[in-house]
Design a protein around this motif. Structure first.
Motif, PDB file in Angstrom:
ATOM      1  N   ALA A 150     107.800  61.257  66.558  1.00  0.00           N
ATOM      2  CA  ALA A 150     108.070  62.565  65.788  1.00  0.00           C
ATOM      3  C   ALA A 150     107.585  63.921  66.584  1.00  0.00           C
ATOM      4  O   ALA A 150     108.339  64.626  66.486  1.00  0.00           O
ATOM      5  N   ARG A 151     106.219  63.514  66.975  1.00  0.00           N
ATOM      6  CA  ARG A 151     105.807  64.604  68.032  1.00  0.00           C
ATOM      7  C   ARG A 151     106.556  65.036  69.218  1.00  0.00           C
ATOM      8  O   ARG A 151     106.581  66.115  69.249  1.00  0.00           O
ATOM      9  N   SER A 152     107.200  64.041  69.785  1.00  0.00           N
ATOM     10  CA  SER A 152     107.897  64.311  71.082  1.00  0.00           C
ATOM     11  C   SER A 152     109.175  64.874  70.548  1.00  0.00           C
ATOM     12  O   SER A 152     109.841  65.804  71.325  1.00  0.00           O
ATOM     13  N   LEU A 153     110.051  64.362  69.583  1.00  0.00           N
ATOM     14  CA  LEU A 153     111.136  64.911  68.923  1.00  0.00           C
ATOM     15  C   LEU A 153     110.909  66.406  68.564  1.00  0.00           C
ATOM     16  O   LEU A 153     111.830  67.368  68.864  1.00  0.00           O
ATOM     17  N   ARG A 154     110.085  66.700  67.913  1.00  0.00           N
ATOM     18  CA  ARG A 154     109.784  68.105  67.263  1.00  0.00           C
ATOM     19  C   ARG A 154     109.454  69.033  68.555  1.00  0.00           C
ATOM     20  O   ARG A 154     109.870  69.989  68.801  1.00  0.00           O
ATOM     21  N   ALA A 155     108.599  68.494  69.654  1.00  0.00           N
ATOM     22  CA  ALA A 155     108.264  69.237  70.815  1.00  0.00           C
ATOM     23  C   ALA A 155     109.634  69.697  71.493  1.00  0.00           C
ATOM     24  O   ALA A 155     109.947  70.754  72.056  1.00  0.00           O
ATOM     25  N   GLU A 156     110.450  68.825  71.777  1.00  0.00           N
ATOM     26  CA  GLU A 156     112.035  69.011  72.205  1.00  0.00           C
ATOM     27  C   GLU A 156     112.753  69.907  71.633  1.00  0.00           C
ATOM     28  O   GLU A 156     113.309  70.753  72.330  1.00  0.00           O
ATOM     29  N   ALA A 157     112.752  69.581  70.106  1.00  0.00           N
ATOM     30  CA  ALA A 157     113.447  70.569  69.305  1.00  0.00           C
ATOM     31  C   ALA A 157     113.251  72.121  69.523  1.00  0.00           C
ATOM     32  O   ALA A 157     114.157  72.947  69.730  1.00  0.00           O
ATOM     33  N   ARG A 158     111.782  72.263  69.649  1.00  0.00           N
ATOM     34  CA  ARG A 158     111.490  73.565  69.615  1.00  0.00           C
ATOM     35  C   ARG A 158     111.735  74.241  70.978  1.00  0.00           C
ATOM     36  O   ARG A 158     111.982  75.261  71.104  1.00  0.00           O
ATOM     37  N   ARG A 159     111.596  73.348  72.029  1.00  0.00           N
ATOM     38  CA  ARG A 159     111.714  73.862  73.179  1.00  0.00           C
ATOM     39  C   ARG A 159     113.275  74.310  73.526  1.00  0.00           C
ATOM     40  O   ARG A 159     113.610  75.336  74.309  1.00  0.00           O
TER      41      ARG A 159
END
Length: 745
Positions: free
Chosen positions: A4-13
């Motif tokens: 979830a942390r990785s998905l959110r980081a990619e989504a924000r980037r």
């Protein structure tokens, strides 16, 4: 939850969204959802749970209330689908997630999910079917799209296995350039400072044309492009110029963004206005200037209080007949979703554009393509369009332009056939979208899973040119019929329900029929007899298997004539208008057996006996051309039983010896007799038949009839009716009646 942390980081980037599927035991998926949102650093104030229970400390709605998210933006939406998966809830919630956010789906184990039956499945099991008859094609296809699309992570919480991580490694998002205000702008500069994309700026400038009369604007866009915001910015400007801006939409919530953006702009401009924030619908009144006000479609279509400008938001969700009424406004704008559950944008384009072009308005077209809430490469939007077929279209014109009744093939398409052929499914569903003013994702699930529905189509060289969606109705048990008769809710079975509950015929649920829910012919091959060809093939297929074929729809003269030509006859005309379409619905039957004929004859006779009284009361405003065609579509042996006294009253009217108001009843019987099955179809002109309907059957005042039918004076209108009565008396009266008529000439 590192995933979830990785998905959110990619989504924000990337300024995109990501979808996280947590599949397995319900309690475990809910625990993991809480952990995932914590790991992704999404606060509860920016989260909404949609499902059966509020397991997180945040906003919560049941799936049946998913529309509460329309027009809103959330960082995370959790859809809990353990107890049911409502396709409409998916469509309404996925669009609420902002760029950089997460859409979290909680589901049973994906391998098992298609075989399970849930609350939504129960809604598809209309009597006499039960939930065991509901298939799982929709969810099987839904799961396949989850596994096939980019940007979707799938976690099996029972085994703690990440089946796919959903990471796409996109490049960082580029800053969106601030739109440059147009040099020739007429609206206030602060307006364009609030625009977020070039598309939105151009759409707002298109609204500037509404400052003059005789103008129309059409703004088409997918969801999330900011079309309602553009309309709101324009409405605020128009109101500051003293314009009365009337806003309408299928529901007020659909137009909520218009009022929000208009109010925000007025505050920015420092304009004094009043607004009751606690009330819905809202009304913005500007001190010493104009206003922005809302009215539902049925009221707005009357152009109440003479607005200067009308803005129709989500116009594709309204039927063409309703949209046509807004063309009488001095200036009008239509904003509409091209794809999505709000309405069929292509249906709006195909079916309404001709009327708009003929209206005399100068039309300005705008198309908005750039998303505002997230990047235009967002993979979750691509998945949603595919999973819910939001972008389904019929075949392109060139592929079927040569189709004729001699070149087509009739096909019986099962749900399994459609499930196995994605191309065929898209063409069928695309045409069905055009057949109705509002199509939702749940319609796709019904098409694939409902046991009472079947699809029949005409194809040309493998492509669908006409399609009909049929529903099996009737064949109900005595217990179900009694429940229906006593006013209980019985899903499906619309036609038996109307005949049983409204017309008090408990036996109407015994015969088995096929009701045509929707029928559509490709726009490129209309007027070639393909719709009639499809109905004739359906009749040939089902004639030995059912008691009746039936249909219920919003009556227009052209539609009634179409169904009449194809053997259907009137048994009922609703006594209240559909709130959205503004039309009175007609029910028609084509009997296939003795039992079906008995049903049609019984209700056709009752319709004949009651229609005169109904037309002079609840149906006194029904379109006279609808009345004419509906009466002409009755199938009964014409009778006219008048007493000698009644005939003397009638015979005295042409010469002025008697008047209609003494006893309207025999005049109504005479009018009904002629309009239903004229002894001489050329005896009266269309205008004279309209006069017969308006004055004799509907009892409208002479002044109103004179104005509507464009008579020079009431005296001329009365003389014309006298001439009509004379001709009908000579057609249907005995010799002595005609002698009585001659006596007064």
């Amino acid at each position: 939850m590192d995933i979830a942390r990785s998905l959110r980081a990619e989504a924000r980037r990337a300024d995109e969204r990501r979808l996280l599927v947590l599949a397995g035991d319900p309690d475990r998926t809910r625990e993991r959802a809480a952990a995932a949102l914590d790991a992704a650093a999404i606060p509860s104030a920016e989260t909404t749970v949609v499902g059966p229970e509020p397991f997180l400390d945040c906003e919560h709605h049941e799936q049946s209330r998913a529309e509460e998210l329309l027009g809103r933006t959330r960082t995370a939406v959790v859809l809990d689908a353990h107890e049911e998966l409502r396709p409409d809830a998916v469509g309404r919630t996925v669009g609420a997630v902002d760029g950089g956010g997460l859409y979290v789906l909680l589901a049973p184990p994906l391998n098992e999910w298609p075989e399970e039956r849930d609350g939504f499945s129960e809604s598809l099991a209309v009597p006499p079917f039960d939930v065991a008859d509901v298939t799982g094609h929709f969810r099987r296809r839904f799961v396949e799209t989850l596994r096939a699309h980019r940007g979707i992570a799938i976690v099996n919480v029972d085994t703690d296995t990440v089946e796919q991580d959903g990471l796409t490694n996109p490049p960082p998002s580029r800053p969106v350039p601030v739109p440059i205000p147009p040099a020739d702008a007429q609206f206030r500069p602060e307006t364009y400072a609030q625009c977020l994309t070039d598309d939105q700026r151009d759409a707002v400038q298109a609204f500037e044309t509404l400052q003059a009369g005789g103008e129309a604007v059409v703004v088409e866009a997918d969801r999330g492009r900011g079309k309602s915001s553009a309309a709101g910015l324009a409405a605020g400007n128009l109101a500051t110029e003293g314009r009365d801006v009337l806003v309408t939409a299928p529901q007020y919530r659909s137009a909520g963004e218009v009022f929000t953006r208009a109010a925000d702009l007025l505050e920015t401009l420092g304009v004094d206005f009043t607004r009751d924030r606690a009330s819905e619908p809202q009304r913005l009144d500007l001190a010493g200037a104009g206003c922005v006000r809302y009215a539902p479609p049925e009221e707005a279509a009357t152009l109440l209080d003479d607005p200067d400008v009308v803005i129709v938001d989500e116009a594709a969700a309204l039927p063409v007949r309703r949209l046509e009424q807004f063309l009488d406004a001095p200036a009008v704008a239509f904003t509409t979703t091209v794809h999505g559950y709000e309405g069929a944008g292509r249906g709006f384009s195909v079916r309404f554009r001709d009327r708009l072009a003929e209206s005399g308005h100068a039309v300005t077209d705008m198309s908005m393509t750039t998303p505002i809430r997230y990047s235009d490469a967002d993979p979750v939007e691509v998945w949603a369009f595919r999973a819910l077929l939001l972008d389904a279209r019929p075949p392109v014109d060139q592929l079927i332009s040569d189709a004729t009744p001699d070149t087509i093939a009739y096909q019986q398409l099962s749900a399994a056939d459609l499930r196995a052929d994605e191309h065929l499914l898209r063409e069928v569903f695309g045409l069905l979208v055009l057949a109705h003013y509002r199509t939702e994702p749940s319609d796709l699930a019904r098409l694939l899973d409902a046991p009472n529905l079947t699809v029949r189509a005409l194809t040309h060289e493998g492509h669908v040119v006409a399609v009909a969606l049929l529903a099996q109705e009737g064949g109900l048990s005595a217990e179900t019929r009694a429940t229906m008769y006593e006013g209980g809710r019985v899903r499906g079975n619309m036609l038996p329900d109307v005949l049983s509950t409204q017309l008090r015929d408990e036996a109407a649920g015994v015969p088995v029929g096929q009701r045509v829910l929707r029928i559509a012919t490709h726009a490129a091959v209309r007027s070639r007899g393909l719709g009639s060809k499809l109905l004739s093939e359906i009749k040939a297929e089902f004639a030995e298997r059912v008691d009746w074929l039936g249909v219920g729809y919003g009556a227009t003269p052209d539609l009634v004539r179409f169904w009449t030509r194809n053997g259907y006859s009137t048994v009922h005309l609703a006594t209240s208008r559909n709130a959205t379409s503004g039309e009175y619905s007609v029910v028609m039957l084509d009997p296939c057996s003795d039992d079906g004929a008995a049903l049609a004859t019984r209700h056709g006779g009752w319709f004949r006996d009651r229609i005169a009284a109904v037309l002079s009361d609840p149906l006194d405003d029904c379109d006279p051309d609808v009345v004419r065609t509906v009466l002409r579509a009755t199938d009964w042996e014409p009778t006219l039983s008048l007493s000698a006294w009644e005939w003397r009253l009638i015979a005295g009217v042409p010469g002025g010896a008697s008047i209609l108001d003494t006893n309207p009843a025999p005049f109504r019987d005479l009018a009904r007799r002629h309009l239903s099955d004229p002894a001489d179809p050329t005896a009266l002109s269309a205008r004279e038949e309209r006069l017969l309907v308006r004055k004799v059957l509907q009892g409208r005042p002479w002044s109103a009839v004179t104005e509507e039918l464009a008579f020079v004076s009431e005296r001329e209108c009365m003389r014309t009716l006298g001439g009509i009565v004379e001709r009908l008396t000579r057609l249907y009266g005995d010799r002595w009646v005609q002698e009585e008529l001659d006596r007064h000439q």
